[in-house]
Design a protein around this motif. Structure first.
Motif, mmCIF file in Angstrom:
data_model
loop_
_atom_site.group_PDB
_atom_site.id
_atom_site.type_symbol
_atom_site.label_atom_id
_atom_site.label_comp_id
_atom_site.label_asym_id
_atom_site.label_seq_id
_atom_site.Cartn_x
_atom_site.Cartn_y
_atom_site.Cartn_z
ATOM 1 N N ALA A 63 0.829 -1.204 0.000
ATOM 2 C CA ALA A 63 0.000 0.000 0.000
ATOM 3 C C ALA A 63 0.861 1.250 0.000
ATOM 4 O O ALA A 63 0.431 2.307 -0.448
ATOM 5 C CB ALA A 63 -0.923 0.010 1.211
ATOM 6 N N ALA A 64 2.089 1.144 0.528
ATOM 7 C CA ALA A 64 2.973 2.304 0.623
ATOM 8 C C ALA A 64 4.422 1.835 0.618
ATOM 9 O O ALA A 64 4.726 0.687 0.936
ATOM 10 C CB ALA A 64 2.689 3.091 1.893
ATOM 11 N N VAL A 65 5.304 2.772 0.247
ATOM 12 C CA VAL A 65 6.737 2.505 0.267
ATOM 13 C C VAL A 65 7.418 3.679 0.961
ATOM 14 O O VAL A 65 7.175 4.831 0.609
ATOM 15 C CB VAL A 65 7.308 2.341 -1.162
ATOM 16 N N THR A 66 8.254 3.378 1.947
ATOM 17 C CA THR A 66 9.078 4.395 2.596
ATOM 18 C C THR A 66 10.425 4.395 1.904
ATOM 19 O O THR A 66 11.019 3.344 1.688
ATOM 20 C CB THR A 66 9.258 4.087 4.090
ATOM 21 N N VAL A 67 10.903 5.592 1.561
ATOM 22 C CA VAL A 67 12.154 5.743 0.829
ATOM 23 C C VAL A 67 13.026 6.772 1.524
ATOM 24 O O VAL A 67 12.520 7.782 2.027
ATOM 25 C CB VAL A 67 11.892 6.223 -0.620
ATOM 26 N N GLY A 68 14.318 6.530 1.540
ATOM 27 C CA GLY A 68 15.242 7.497 2.115
ATOM 28 C C GLY A 68 16.677 7.124 1.829
ATOM 29 O O GLY A 68 16.965 6.162 1.118
ATOM 30 N N PHE A 69 17.585 7.898 2.417
ATOM 31 C CA PHE A 69 19.012 7.645 2.279
ATOM 32 C C PHE A 69 19.677 7.360 3.610
ATOM 33 O O PHE A 69 20.865 7.134 3.666
ATOM 34 C CB PHE A 69 19.707 8.845 1.623
ATOM 35 N N PRO A 108 25.243 5.894 4.213
ATOM 36 C CA PRO A 108 23.996 6.323 3.553
ATOM 37 C C PRO A 108 23.907 5.807 2.115
ATOM 38 O O PRO A 108 24.874 5.887 1.366
ATOM 39 C CB PRO A 108 24.076 7.852 3.583
ATOM 40 N N HIS A 109 22.778 5.226 1.798
ATOM 41 C CA HIS A 109 22.477 4.811 0.436
ATOM 42 C C HIS A 109 20.961 4.715 0.320
ATOM 43 O O HIS A 109 20.250 4.660 1.323
ATOM 44 C CB HIS A 109 23.140 3.485 0.072
ATOM 45 N N ALA A 110 20.478 4.698 -0.903
ATOM 46 C CA ALA A 110 19.034 4.648 -1.131
ATOM 47 C C ALA A 110 18.468 3.328 -0.615
ATOM 48 O O ALA A 110 19.052 2.278 -0.805
ATOM 49 C CB ALA A 110 18.740 4.794 -2.614
ATOM 50 N N TYR A 111 17.337 3.416 0.086
ATOM 51 C CA TYR A 111 16.649 2.219 0.558
ATOM 52 C C TYR A 111 15.151 2.415 0.421
ATOM 53 O O TYR A 111 14.663 3.533 0.349
ATOM 54 C CB TYR A 111 17.004 1.898 2.022
ATOM 55 N N THR A 117 16.848 14.570 2.483
ATOM 56 C CA THR A 117 17.526 14.454 3.773
ATOM 57 C C THR A 117 16.605 13.818 4.811
ATOM 58 O O THR A 117 17.047 13.446 5.886
ATOM 59 C CB THR A 117 18.009 15.820 4.289
ATOM 60 N N ARG A 118 15.319 13.701 4.500
ATOM 61 C CA ARG A 118 14.333 13.062 5.373
ATOM 62 C C ARG A 118 13.683 11.908 4.610
ATOM 63 O O ARG A 118 13.511 11.990 3.396
ATOM 64 C CB ARG A 118 13.242 14.052 5.788
ATOM 65 N N PRO A 119 13.288 10.849 5.307
ATOM 66 C CA PRO A 119 12.578 9.756 4.642
ATOM 67 C C PRO A 119 11.203 10.225 4.143
ATOM 68 O O PRO A 119 10.587 11.107 4.744
ATOM 69 C CB PRO A 119 12.410 8.698 5.731
ATOM 70 N N HIS A 120 10.740 9.636 3.056
ATOM 71 C CA HIS A 120 9.442 9.962 2.471
ATOM 72 C C HIS A 120 8.603 8.703 2.355
ATOM 73 O O HIS A 120 9.128 7.598 2.269
ATOM 74 C CB HIS A 120 9.625 10.567 1.078
ATOM 75 N N LEU A 121 7.293 8.898 2.319
ATOM 76 C CA LEU A 121 6.342 7.804 2.163
ATOM 77 C C LEU A 121 5.581 8.022 0.865
ATOM 78 O O LEU A 121 4.983 9.081 0.658
ATOM 79 C CB LEU A 121 5.361 7.772 3.335
ATOM 80 N N PRO A 130 12.936 8.655 12.662
ATOM 81 C CA PRO A 130 14.112 9.402 13.125
ATOM 82 C C PRO A 130 15.148 9.508 12.000
ATOM 83 O O PRO A 130 15.221 8.629 11.144
ATOM 84 C CB PRO A 130 14.658 8.555 14.267
ATOM 85 N N VAL A 131 15.902 10.564 12.011
ATOM 86 C CA VAL A 131 16.966 10.757 11.034
ATOM 87 C C VAL A 131 18.286 10.609 11.762
ATOM 88 O O VAL A 131 18.527 11.275 12.756
ATOM 89 C CB VAL A 131 16.881 12.162 10.374
ATOM 90 N N ARG A 132 19.106 9.722 11.263
ATOM 91 C CA ARG A 132 20.420 9.517 11.860
ATOM 92 C C ARG A 132 21.411 10.497 11.277
ATOM 93 O O ARG A 132 21.338 10.865 10.122
ATOM 94 C CB ARG A 132 20.939 8.112 11.536
ATOM 95 N N GLY A 133 22.363 10.883 12.086
ATOM 96 C CA GLY A 133 23.445 11.714 11.590
ATOM 97 C C GLY A 133 24.408 10.889 10.766
ATOM 98 O O GLY A 133 24.448 9.692 10.863
ATOM 99 N N ARG A 134 25.186 11.545 9.948
ATOM 100 C CA ARG A 134 26.150 10.825 9.108
ATOM 101 C C ARG A 134 27.493 10.787 9.768
ATOM 102 O O ARG A 134 27.923 11.595 10.462
ATOM 103 C CB ARG A 134 26.273 11.508 7.760
#
Length: 107
Positions: A32-38, A46-49, A84-88, A103-107
């Motif tokens: 129904a949905a996909v969460t995407v981020g780096f 960090p890489h695309a997931y 820089t933030r995950p998206h749905l 949550p956003v992790r630091g690099r």
């Protein structure tokens, strides 16, 4: 609109985004949905997931290759998003929204 390395536009027209959502819904049965981020919380670099979920929010298993391909397709279709933030991505209507509960992790 930024050009991709091949010289083609990242998202050539407004119809491409809903079509991508429909193709992903076909590609990932039950999603129904996909969460995407780096900033994948389980990896150090960090890489695309991408993570797919069903309508009840339960995870749908994707292979590592599928996770990366789905993420790249969505990022390429939405070059104007702040990654820089995950998206749905809602696969029902093709709408992309920032995940405020991740949550956003630091690099």
């Amino acid at each position: 609109m930024p050009a991709a390395p091949s010289g083609t536009l990242a998202c050539p027209n407004a119809d491409a985004r809903p079509r991508l959502a429909a193709k992903l819904a076909d590609m990932i049965p039950g999603a129904a949905a996909v969460t995407v981020g780096f900033t994948d919380p389980v990896t150090q670099w960090p890489h695309a997931y991408a993570r797919a979920t069903d309508a009840a929010g339960r995870p749908i298993r994707l292979s590592p290759v599928a996770r990366r391909i789905v993420a790249r397709w969505i990022v390429r279709a939405h070059p104007d998003a702040d990654w820089t933030r995950p998206h749905l991505l809602d696969l029902a209507d093709g709408q992309l929204a920032v995940r405020t509960d991740s949550p956003v992790r630091g690099r």
